[in-house]
Design an enzyme around this catalytic site. Structure first.
Site, PDB file in Angstrom:
ATOM      1  N   LYS A 180       0.870  -1.177   0.000  1.00 39.03           N
ATOM      2  CA  LYS A 180       0.000   0.000   0.000  1.00 39.03           C
ATOM      3  C   LYS A 180       0.907   1.226   0.000  1.00 39.03           C
ATOM      4  CE  LYS A 180      -2.665  -3.341   1.929  1.00 39.03           C
ATOM      5  NZ  LYS A 180      -2.202  -4.687   2.287  1.00 39.03           N
TER       6      LYS A 180
ATOM      7  N   ASP B  29       3.507  14.341  -5.021  1.00 42.23           N
ATOM      8  CA  ASP B  29       4.509  15.361  -5.344  1.00 42.23           C
ATOM      9  C   ASP B  29       5.869  15.109  -4.697  1.00 42.23           C
ATOM     10  OD1 ASP B  29       2.608  16.664  -6.845  1.00 42.23           O
ATOM     11  OD2 ASP B  29       2.138  18.170  -5.322  1.00 42.23           O
TER      12      ASP B  29
ATOM     13  N   LYS C 215      -1.240  -4.228  11.231  1.00 44.76           N
ATOM     14  CA  LYS C 215      -0.007  -5.024  11.167  1.00 44.76           C
ATOM     15  C   LYS C 215       1.131  -4.155  11.707  1.00 44.76           C
ATOM     16  CE  LYS C 215      -2.198  -5.579   6.791  1.00 44.76           C
ATOM     17  NZ  LYS C 215      -2.791  -6.842   6.864  1.00 44.76           N
TER      18      LYS C 215
ATOM     19  N   ASP D  67      10.114  -2.268  23.212  1.00 42.83           N
ATOM     20  CA  ASP D  67      10.956  -1.568  24.195  1.00 42.83           C
ATOM     21  C   ASP D  67      10.960  -0.042  24.066  1.00 42.83           C
ATOM     22  OD1 ASP D  67      11.614  -4.019  25.181  1.00 42.83           O
ATOM     23  OD2 ASP D  67      13.669  -4.049  24.424  1.00 42.83           O
TER      24      ASP D  67
END
Length: 486
Positions: free
Chosen positions: A229, A234, A406, A411
């Site tokens: 994706k 520009d 996803k 940490d």
């Protein structure tokens, strides 16, 4: 003819066919074993070929080939390979002096430079878009400000209200002379009707399908899909993450509710890396057209130091780079690992890394949907929960719709947002993209969103999980065995 028929009885003919059939199966099984895949993957293909010799052979030839080893897909680099090697060498040499990176970050950066030539960008500004409403409002707003070009690449583009909104924005921009190029995956976008595609073309957009296949309604699991994706506007603003152009991210579905997802807005040097990937993919779908004009690689300077690596993986790369980055980051964790994925079909490397981390005292939390969009994939994913719980991994079931996010946070130092699921297909077969972010404030913000999602989830207890019906456990085991074929 009569002599031939008398010479061979039906029994003799059946014996010859059976013998040939057996030899055929043995040869194909030998070819599968020679591929030296993971044992589970190999056994799954052997079972299919043995049970359905002719059909299994066809499936193996079409979907089972290891294109990473065969290098069927060749990367079309934007610049000379020697230049990339030199830049990677310079960044590797300068890592020791990079004060903005923690030691854990540096090891992952080094890995991605070596296995994927993923250049480290230092000056960026990011915004986490935590749901479909935020993503589309921001993305369509940025598109409406485009002056030169809009580059769009999605796994799934579907007709609907969001598609109509996209068309309205693009129509106005194209009228003002803005170039629009769109790549969509032919399988992921199988719900995109011809009239909708023709509408985009009529507006003046260049529209290309990634590796078109016939009968897309029956090929939802064809291998080697473009799952990325990417939006670049520009050269100044870029987007990547898990959201597709589909109404379900805002309006949901009748069954399953709204698709909860996470996306990322990027400004700065990392936008150039998104553009490089789009241009490479555009060259692939257009049989060699390279967009090398300088205007496609101009970006707004950002003074803020925020290190980001844009990593890719797929059958065109020598290593499963994104999977390796997950493994390296998990192994380096000392405090916590928060991981959100819609599909839980990891290989043994990732499963072992998560277990070892949990057994070592790291707080490992895994968020998956309570129900998936594919029942067999969901069952296969549930089959991993038992062993993870035994090792001390906390597994949560998201219950407010379908969690399609996803991302990983580790940490308060490192986080990733992108298109890759925690499954074999994302690790080995599909073209994926992931942003690795090495900045404490971004990691802490994403951590906060993860904890918010846990409030809409249910923690699985080992005792409760053990009460599943025998029928469900059987289906989980069978689905897991066939998982490499999904």
């Amino acid at each position: 003819m009569a002599l031939i028929c008398s010479a061979f009885s039906f029994t003799d003919l059946w014996t010859i066919i059976s013998f040939s059939y057996t030899i055929f199966v043995v040869i194909v099984v030998a070819l599968v074993i020679a591929e030296k895949r993971e044992p589970v993957n190999t056994l799954a293909w052997i079972m299919v070929i043995t049970m359905f010799p002719v059909g299994g052979m066809i499936l193996f030839l079409v979907f089972g080939q290891n294109h990473r080893k065969q290098r069927t897909f060749q990367r079309k680099e934007l610049v000379d390979a020697a230049t990339i090697d030199q830049l990677c060498h310079e960044q590797l040499s300068g890592l020791a002096d990079q004060e903005s990176l923690a030691m854990t970050d540096k090891s992952v950066v080094r890995l991605m430079l070596n296995n994927n030539k993923s250049l480290l960008t230092l000056h960026n500004r990011l915004r986490i878009l935590n749901n479909g409403h935020e993503t589309f409002a921001d993305m369509f707003g940025a598109m409406a400000q485009a002056k030169e070009y809009i580059h769009i690449e999605f796994f799934a583009i579907e007709g609907g209200e969001l598609f109509d909104h996209l068309c309205n924005v693009l129509e106005e921009r194209i009228r003002e002379g803005v170039e629009v190029r769109i790549i969509y995956d032919s399988v992921g976008s199988r719900q995109l009707k011809n009239k909708d595609r023709d509408r985009l073309i009529a507006l003046g957009a260049e529209v290309k399908s990634f590796m078109p296949v016939f009968f897309t309604r029956f090929t939802s699991t064809v291998n080697y899909r473009n799952h990325r994706k990417i939006v670049v506007i520009d050269g100044k603003v870029g987007y990547t993450g898990g959201v597709n152009i589909a109404d379900r991210y805002i309006y949901g579905r009748k069954q399953g509710g709204i698709w909860r997802d996470t996306h990322l807005r990027i400004e700065g040097e990392a936008v150039t890396m998104l553009q490089t990937i789009f241009v490479t993919d555009w060259s692939f779908v257009t049989d060699g057209v390279v967009l090398n004009d300088a205007k496609y690689f101009a970006h707004s300077p950002v003074e803020q130091v925020l290190p980001v690596q844009i990593a890719t993986s797929g059958p065109d790369t020598p290593y499963a780079a994104i999977m390796q980055s997950y493994y390296a980051a998990i192994c380096k964790a000392e405090k916590y690992i928060y991981l959100s994925t819609p599909y839980l079909l990891p290989n043994e490397v990732i499963v072992t890394a998560l277990k070892v981390a949990a057994l070592s005292g790291v707080d490992v939390r895994l968020l998956i949907p309570v129900r998936g969009d594919n029942i067999f994939v969901a069952w296969a994913g549930y089959s991993y929960v038992d062993s993870l719980l035994e090792a001390g991994v906390k597994v949560y079931l998201y219950q407010k719709g379908f969690n399609h996010s996803k991302f990983i946070v580790i940490d308060d130092e490192l986080c990733t947002i992108g298109s890759a699921n925690l499954d074999h297909r994302s690790f080995e077969d599909d073209f994926e993209i992931q942003a690795l972010i090495y900045e404490n404030s971004v990691a802490q913000e994403l951590k906060g969103y993860f904890l918010d999602d846990l409030a809409d989830s249910k923690l699985i207890t080992p005792d409760e999980w053990a009460q599943r019906s025998k029928w469900r456990k059987i289906m989980e085991s069978l689905s897991r065995l066939l998982a490499p074929l999904f």
